[in-house]
Design a protein around this motif. Structure first.
Motif, PDB file in Angstrom:
ATOM      1  N   ALA A 407       0.842  -1.198   0.000  1.00  0.00           N
ATOM      2  CA  ALA A 407       0.000   0.000   0.000  1.00  0.00           C
ATOM      3  C   ALA A 407       0.874   1.244   0.000  1.00  0.00           C
ATOM      4  N   LEU A 408       0.430   2.260  -0.710  1.00  0.00           N
ATOM      5  CA  LEU A 408       1.106   3.556  -0.742  1.00  0.00           C
ATOM      6  C   LEU A 408       0.207   4.566  -0.051  1.00  0.00           C
ATOM      7  N   ILE A 409       0.747   5.250   0.970  1.00  0.00           N
ATOM      8  CA  ILE A 409       0.001   6.250   1.730  1.00  0.00           C
ATOM      9  C   ILE A 409       0.615   7.608   1.436  1.00  0.00           C
ATOM     10  N   THR A 410      -0.184   8.527   0.919  1.00  0.00           N
ATOM     11  CA  THR A 410       0.322   9.857   0.561  1.00  0.00           C
ATOM     12  C   THR A 410      -0.465  10.939   1.287  1.00  0.00           C
ATOM     13  N   ASN A 411       0.220  12.040   1.568  1.00  0.00           N
ATOM     14  CA  ASN A 411      -0.391  13.181   2.251  1.00  0.00           C
ATOM     15  C   ASN A 411      -0.952  14.134   1.210  1.00  0.00           C
ATOM     16  N   SER A 412      -2.237  14.406   1.306  1.00  0.00           N
ATOM     17  CA  SER A 412      -2.902  15.338   0.395  1.00  0.00           C
ATOM     18  C   SER A 412      -3.611  16.396   1.224  1.00  0.00           C
ATOM     19  N   GLY A 413      -2.930  17.533   1.443  1.00  0.00           N
ATOM     20  CA  GLY A 413      -3.516  18.616   2.226  1.00  0.00           C
ATOM     21  C   GLY A 413      -3.818  18.245   3.656  1.00  0.00           C
ATOM     22  N   GLY A 414      -2.993  17.403   4.267  1.00  0.00           N
ATOM     23  CA  GLY A 414      -3.217  16.971   5.643  1.00  0.00           C
ATOM     24  C   GLY A 414      -4.039  15.709   5.757  1.00  0.00           C
ATOM     25  N   ASP A 415      -4.657  15.275   4.661  1.00  0.00           N
ATOM     26  CA  ASP A 415      -5.401  14.022   4.650  1.00  0.00           C
ATOM     27  C   ASP A 415      -4.500  12.928   4.096  1.00  0.00           C
ATOM     28  N   LEU A 416      -4.594  11.729   4.669  1.00  0.00           N
ATOM     29  CA  LEU A 416      -3.798  10.605   4.190  1.00  0.00           C
ATOM     30  C   LEU A 416      -4.670   9.745   3.270  1.00  0.00           C
ATOM     31  N   ILE A 417      -4.173   9.507   2.066  1.00  0.00           N
ATOM     32  CA  ILE A 417      -4.864   8.688   1.075  1.00  0.00           C
ATOM     33  C   ILE A 417      -4.164   7.337   1.004  1.00  0.00           C
ATOM     34  N   GLN A 419      -3.635   3.907  -0.926  1.00  0.00           N
ATOM     35  CA  GLN A 419      -3.763   3.329  -2.262  1.00  0.00           C
ATOM     36  C   GLN A 419      -3.329   1.867  -2.218  1.00  0.00           C
ATOM     37  N   ARG A 420      -4.230   0.969  -2.613  1.00  0.00           N
ATOM     38  CA  ARG A 420      -3.890  -0.452  -2.716  1.00  0.00           C
ATOM     39  C   ARG A 420      -2.924  -0.642  -3.883  1.00  0.00           C
ATOM     40  N   GLU A 421      -1.766  -1.268  -3.593  1.00  0.00           N
ATOM     41  CA  GLU A 421      -0.795  -1.568  -4.633  1.00  0.00           C
ATOM     42  C   GLU A 421      -0.856  -3.052  -5.018  1.00  0.00           C
ATOM     43  N   ALA A 422      -0.628  -3.951  -4.039  1.00  0.00           N
ATOM     44  CA  ALA A 422      -0.667  -5.402  -4.278  1.00  0.00           C
ATOM     45  C   ALA A 422       0.147  -5.749  -5.524  1.00  0.00           C
ATOM     46  N   ARG A 423       1.381  -5.288  -5.539  1.00  0.00           N
ATOM     47  CA  ARG A 423       2.210  -5.351  -6.749  1.00  0.00           C
ATOM     48  C   ARG A 423       3.460  -6.191  -6.481  1.00  0.00           C
ATOM     49  N   TYR A 424       3.553  -7.339  -7.148  1.00  0.00           N
ATOM     50  CA  TYR A 424       4.714  -8.219  -7.002  1.00  0.00           C
ATOM     51  C   TYR A 424       5.838  -7.738  -7.913  1.00  0.00           C
ATOM     52  N   LEU A 425       7.039  -7.622  -7.350  1.00  0.00           N
ATOM     53  CA  LEU A 425       8.202  -7.142  -8.090  1.00  0.00           C
ATOM     54  C   LEU A 425       9.247  -8.247  -8.174  1.00  0.00           C
ATOM     55  N   VAL A 426       9.979  -8.290  -9.276  1.00  0.00           N
ATOM     56  CA  VAL A 426      11.013  -9.311  -9.493  1.00  0.00           C
ATOM     57  C   VAL A 426      12.374  -8.622  -9.502  1.00  0.00           C
ATOM     58  N   PRO A 427      13.189  -8.794  -8.460  1.00  0.00           N
ATOM     59  CA  PRO A 427      14.506  -8.155  -8.428  1.00  0.00           C
ATOM     60  C   PRO A 427      15.432  -8.701  -9.507  1.00  0.00           C
ATOM     61  N   GLU A 428      16.286  -7.837 -10.042  1.00  0.00           N
ATOM     62  CA  GLU A 428      17.336  -8.289 -10.943  1.00  0.00           C
ATOM     63  C   GLU A 428      18.380  -9.058 -10.153  1.00  0.00           C
ATOM     64  N   ARG A 429      19.164  -9.842 -10.858  1.00  0.00           N
ATOM     65  CA  ARG A 429      20.195 -10.645 -10.195  1.00  0.00           C
ATOM     66  C   ARG A 429      21.155  -9.742  -9.420  1.00  0.00           C
ATOM     67  N   GLY A 430      21.352 -10.065  -8.151  1.00  0.00           N
ATOM     68  CA  GLY A 430      22.267  -9.308  -7.319  1.00  0.00           C
ATOM     69  C   GLY A 430      21.679  -8.043  -6.717  1.00  0.00           C
ATOM     70  N   VAL A 431      20.398  -7.752  -6.987  1.00  0.00           N
ATOM     71  CA  VAL A 431      19.751  -6.549  -6.455  1.00  0.00           C
ATOM     72  C   VAL A 431      18.818  -6.961  -5.321  1.00  0.00           C
ATOM     73  N   SER A 432      18.922  -6.289  -4.198  1.00  0.00           N
ATOM     74  CA  SER A 432      18.115  -6.645  -3.029  1.00  0.00           C
ATOM     75  C   SER A 432      16.656  -6.277  -3.252  1.00  0.00           C
ATOM     76  N   PRO A 433      15.730  -6.921  -2.514  1.00  0.00           N
ATOM     77  CA  PRO A 433      14.324  -6.531  -2.606  1.00  0.00           C
ATOM     78  C   PRO A 433      14.081  -5.068  -2.245  1.00  0.00           C
ATOM     79  N   GLN A 434      14.807  -4.573  -1.215  1.00  0.00           N
ATOM     80  CA  GLN A 434      14.626  -3.184  -0.794  1.00  0.00           C
ATOM     81  C   GLN A 434      15.051  -2.212  -1.894  1.00  0.00           C
ATOM     82  N   ARG A 435      16.193  -2.495  -2.521  1.00  0.00           N
ATOM     83  CA  ARG A 435      16.654  -1.615  -3.592  1.00  0.00           C
ATOM     84  C   ARG A 435      15.692  -1.670  -4.794  1.00  0.00           C
ATOM     85  N   THR A 436      15.104  -2.854  -5.021  1.00  0.00           N
ATOM     86  CA  THR A 436      14.167  -3.019  -6.130  1.00  0.00           C
ATOM     87  C   THR A 436      12.935  -2.143  -5.942  1.00  0.00           C
TER      88      THR A 436
END
Length: 452
Positions: A407-417, A419-436
């Protein structure tokens, strides 16, 4: 051994875990556990109702722990500490409500009472006679001669959670009907001569030279005037209980926390997961792509960017657990390395400092025990202290992914929105999940190797 309907057993005056369970499957509606603390058969206030929108009683005696799906066996758990129940409370009612169907469509409905410390089962009641009910009282704790007992109740309601709550004295938020606009006619003013009392006859005038004695002059004595006490202002009306929930989908992927009432207090982000025993899809083609509960370690994490431009990550890796009352105002409560912790993994956000947040990305990584999220079923729940909970399920993973943006939470004029992401990512070889996940969402941080 299951109890019969109406029977009772003594239970220890200690912390007890109450699991309301059923079997999931196609066409089976979701269900939610709740508890009501009663005095003379009614709640004292709406605060005596514990459920998904009001997850903890002010006394700390009852807490809604959340839901878990383990191989198609779903449990929604309440923690009831009978030693902390206030002396005035005589009964703690344990109920469930169906969402999107009736309890006749819910197989295996039951309630289990376990000793929270030892895990031993204290009582169990299986309810097999539900039909069209949309709410059910499965059991209750009640005081008897200074001790506590559990009774198997099995009483259904066709009016859902709203009807059940209202029966016990809860004020439920619902649309108000407009009052009639026409005012009631006022009584007609009496006619001046209609039913008038006769006037007394006038006294004759005194004779000339006659002195008429009048009443003696009043004797004036000093008095002390005590001003009236100031009026006591009326107590502000208590906001009615909101029974609504928000489920994010692909068609409706975002929600405003302010519109749901989540503008203060804290918000708990919970990841609850289970692994299917039978592998399918990508997992079956690539061998044992996933692991059992015993060796699969998932990490719930958060990338944050604050309004002052500072950035960072909250995660178990490197013991970066964050802080709730100082920047970044995000805290990770622990590291569940086995999936055996009933409440899963939790992040807490301090909404009293919501204006300090610019954006927050909640994501999960596989630390060890599997090569992808294939055959993993997970549910994400965001539970504000005030306001409706927000939840969503992850889609089936069809790629060799070790990191999923939740989920991505963004500040819009003091309100937090949210957003459902539910997005699977595939890291490149040698790249950590965090860096990805950093690269995909443009966080722009520098990463170094870390370990637990």
């Amino acid at each position: 051994m299951t109890m019969s309907k109406g029977s009772n057993v003594p239970v220890p005056t200690s912390a007890l875990r109450v699991e309301m369970g059923w079997s999931s499957g196609p066409g089976v509606p979701d269900a939610d556990a709740s508890a009501l603390l009663l005095v003379s058969g009614k709640v004292r206030s709406d605060g005596d109702f514990v459920f998904y929108n009001q997850p903890e009683h002010s006394s700390g005696a009852v807490r809604h722990e959340g839901k878990r799906d383990a191989g198609g066996r779903v449990t929604d758990t309440l923690l009831v500490d009978l030693a902390r129940v206030e002396p005035a409370v005589e009964t703690v009612v344990l109920a469930a409500s169906a969402d999107g169907g009736t309890f006749g469509q819910v197989p295996g409905l039951h309630v289990r009472v376990l000793d929270a410390g030892r895990g031993a089962e204290v009582a169990r009641f299986d309810s097999g006679d539900a039909t069209v009910e949309t709410a059910f009282v499965l059991g209750e704790f009640y005081r008897r001669q200074g001790a506590w007992k559990f009774r198997a109740v099995g009483q259904g309601y066709g009016s859902g959670l709203e009807g059940l709550a209202t029966d016990y004295g809860i004020t439920v938020d619902q649309p108000q009907h407009a009052a009639p606009s026409a005012a009631a006619p006022s009584a007609p003013a009496p006619s001046p001569n209609r039913h008038a009392a006769p006037l007394p006859a006038a006294a004759p005038p005194p004779a000339p030279g006659t002195r008429v004695a009048g009443p003696p002059p009043p004797v004036r004595t000093p008095t002390t005037v005590t001003p009236p006490p100031p009026p006591i202002p009326p107590a502000p009306p208590q906001a009615p209980v909101r029974l609504s929930k928000v489920t994010l989908t692909k068609e409706a992927p975002s929600v405003s926390l302010a519109k749901q009432g989540g503008t203060s207090g804290s918000m708990r982000v919970n990841l609850n997961w289970q692994v299917r025993k039978q592998f399918s899809g990508w997992g079956s083609k690539r061998g044992r792509a996933v692991a059992m509960h015993a060796d699969l370690d998932l990490d719930l994490c958060a990338l944050y960017e604050l309004s002052d431009g500072s950035k960072g990550v909250v995660q178990a890796l490197g013991n970066a657990f964050g802080a709730l009352h100082q920047p970044p105002y995000i805290h990770l409560d622990g590291d569940d390395r086995t999936g055996a912790v009933e409440s899963g993994e939790n992040l807490t956000l301090n909404l009293d400092h919501r204006r300090s947040f610019r954006r927050i990305l909640i994501f999960v990584t596989i630390y060890e025990g599997a090569r992808s999220f294939a055959d993993l079923h997970a549910t994400v729940t965001l539970q504000p202290t005030n306001g409706a909970p927000v939840d969503f399920s992850l889609d089936e993973c069809t790629v060799p992914s070790t990191v999923c943006a939740l989920a991505l939470i963004t500040n819009s004029g003091g309100d937090l929105i949210v957003q459902r992401e539910a997005r699977y990512l595939v890291p490149e070889r040698g790249v950590s999940p965090q860096r990805t996940v950093d690269r995909v969402y443009g966080w722009g941080m520098n990463w170094t190797p870390g370990r637990k």
